[in-house]
Design a protein around this motif. Structure first.
Motif, short mmCIF file in Angstrom:
data_model
loop_
_atom_site.label_atom_id
_atom_site.label_comp_id
_atom_site.label_asym_id
_atom_site.label_seq_id
_atom_site.Cartn_x
_atom_site.Cartn_y
_atom_site.Cartn_z
N LYS A 289 0.86 -1.18 0.00
CA LYS A 289 0.00 0.00 0.00
C LYS A 289 0.90 1.23 0.00
O LYS A 289 2.06 1.17 0.39
CB LYS A 289 -0.96 0.00 1.18
CG LYS A 289 -0.30 0.07 2.54
CD LYS A 289 -1.35 0.01 3.63
CE LYS A 289 -0.73 0.00 5.00
NZ LYS A 289 -0.19 -1.26 5.43
N GLN A 290 0.36 2.32 -0.44
CA GLN A 290 1.09 3.58 -0.48
C GLN A 290 0.35 4.60 0.38
O GLN A 290 -0.89 4.64 0.39
CB GLN A 290 1.19 4.11 -1.90
CG GLN A 290 1.98 3.23 -2.82
CD GLN A 290 1.93 3.75 -4.24
OE1 GLN A 290 0.93 4.27 -4.69
NE2 GLN A 290 3.05 3.60 -4.94
N GLU A 291 1.12 5.41 1.05
CA GLU A 291 0.53 6.47 1.86
C GLU A 291 0.21 7.66 0.96
O GLU A 291 0.97 8.01 0.06
CB GLU A 291 1.52 6.90 2.95
CG GLU A 291 0.97 7.96 3.87
CD GLU A 291 1.90 8.27 5.02
OE1 GLU A 291 1.47 8.96 5.94
OE2 GLU A 291 3.08 7.82 5.01
N THR B 210 -4.59 5.80 2.51
CA THR B 210 -3.72 4.83 1.85
C THR B 210 -4.37 4.42 0.54
O THR B 210 -5.58 4.55 0.36
CB THR B 210 -3.50 3.56 2.71
OG1 THR B 210 -4.74 2.92 2.95
CG2 THR B 210 -2.80 3.88 4.01
N GLN B 211 -3.54 3.95 -0.37
CA GLN B 211 -4.06 3.42 -1.62
C GLN B 211 -3.33 2.14 -1.95
O GLN B 211 -2.20 1.92 -1.53
CB GLN B 211 -3.93 4.42 -2.76
CG GLN B 211 -2.51 4.68 -3.22
CD GLN B 211 -2.46 5.66 -4.38
OE1 GLN B 211 -3.47 6.14 -4.85
NE2 GLN B 211 -1.26 5.95 -4.84
N SER B 212 -4.00 1.30 -2.70
CA SER B 212 -3.43 0.04 -3.11
C SER B 212 -4.11 -0.37 -4.41
O SER B 212 -5.29 -0.05 -4.63
CB SER B 212 -3.67 -1.02 -2.03
OG SER B 212 -2.97 -2.19 -2.33
N ARG B 213 -3.40 -1.03 -5.28
CA ARG B 213 -4.02 -1.54 -6.50
C ARG B 213 -5.13 -2.49 -6.13
O ARG B 213 -5.02 -3.24 -5.16
CB ARG B 213 -2.99 -2.25 -7.36
CG ARG B 213 -2.01 -1.31 -8.00
CD ARG B 213 -2.16 -1.46 -9.50
NE ARG B 213 -1.33 -0.52 -10.18
CZ ARG B 213 -1.78 0.55 -10.80
NH1 ARG B 213 -3.06 0.84 -10.77
NH2 ARG B 213 -0.98 1.35 -11.43
N ASP C 12 -0.38 -5.67 4.95
CA ASP C 12 -1.51 -5.70 4.02
C ASP C 12 -2.74 -4.97 4.58
O ASP C 12 -3.70 -4.75 3.85
CB ASP C 12 -1.89 -7.14 3.69
CG ASP C 12 -0.79 -7.87 2.93
OD1 ASP C 12 -0.20 -7.26 2.02
OD2 ASP C 12 -0.50 -9.03 3.28
N ALA D 200 -4.88 -2.07 5.34
CA ALA D 200 -4.96 -0.71 4.80
C ALA D 200 -5.78 0.22 5.69
O ALA D 200 -5.62 1.44 5.61
CB ALA D 200 -5.57 -0.74 3.39
N ARG D 201 -6.65 -0.34 6.51
CA ARG D 201 -7.55 0.49 7.33
C ARG D 201 -7.87 -0.22 8.63
O ARG D 201 -8.08 -1.43 8.65
CB ARG D 201 -8.84 0.74 6.58
CG ARG D 201 -9.91 1.34 7.45
CD ARG D 201 -10.80 2.33 6.76
NE ARG D 201 -11.66 2.97 7.72
CZ ARG D 201 -11.35 4.08 8.39
NH1 ARG D 201 -10.20 4.66 8.19
NH2 ARG D 201 -12.18 4.61 9.25
N PRO E 70 -1.64 2.07 8.52
CA PRO E 70 -2.98 2.04 7.92
C PRO E 70 -3.73 3.35 8.16
O PRO E 70 -3.43 4.08 9.12
CB PRO E 70 -3.67 0.88 8.64
CG PRO E 70 -2.96 0.76 9.94
CD PRO E 70 -1.54 1.18 9.69
N LEU F 167 -5.89 -5.87 2.13
CA LEU F 167 -5.91 -6.25 0.72
C LEU F 167 -4.73 -7.18 0.49
O LEU F 167 -3.57 -6.77 0.61
CB LEU F 167 -5.80 -5.02 -0.18
CG LEU F 167 -5.80 -5.28 -1.68
CD1 LEU F 167 -7.06 -6.03 -2.12
CD2 LEU F 167 -5.68 -3.98 -2.45
#
Length: 132
Positions: free
Chosen positions: A3-5, A22-25, A75, A77-78, A105, A129
């Motif tokens: 994940k990316q901040e 955060t974002q993730s593919r 993994d 993210a939240r 996260p 994720l």
């Protein structure tokens, strides 16, 4: 899944160990982890009256759940964090820094008046994720 901040210059830096976003593919599996408390594998409550010990147990429980799904804490993210006393904010985040060592996260923390067990001081649920 890495994940990316996301950091916005329009927002103040977080005051605890969490990301603004955060974002993730969107490949892999979403894993929804139910609220984890300080309940240990024997069914007892770890750290009655001790927020640091309870937060460690909660993080270990999160780790166990996400690893059973084939992932890691990275993994996640939240998280949503429920606490009995917001005064424990710093102690909780000190423990979180030990477990979430990569990108933290995204997080919400709220104070609640009761849990299902009077000895619980904290509960955390999570969304991960996990790459297949």
């Amino acid at each position: 899944m890495p994940k990316q901040e996301i950091v916005s210059p329009q927002l103040a830096p977080p005051n605890g160990h969490f990301a603004q976003a955060t974002q993730s593919r969107a490949q892999g599996r979403l894993v929804f982890v139910s609220g984890m408390t300080a309940r240990n594998k024997d069914g007892g409550v770890t750290g009655v009256g001790d927020i640091t010990a309870q937060t460690h147990q909660v993080c270990e429980n999160l780790r166990a759940a996400v690893e059973a799904a084939g992932g890691t804490l990275d993994d996640i993210a939240r998280v949503d964090v429920y606490v009995r006393n917001m005064e424990d904010f710093d102690a909780i985040h000190a423990v979180r820094r030990q477990y979430f060592t990569g990108v933290a996260p995204a997080s919400t923390m709220v104070e609640v008046s009761k849990f299902v067990n009077k000895d619980y001081l904290i509960e955390i649920n999570a969304i991960a994720l996990i790459e297949d």
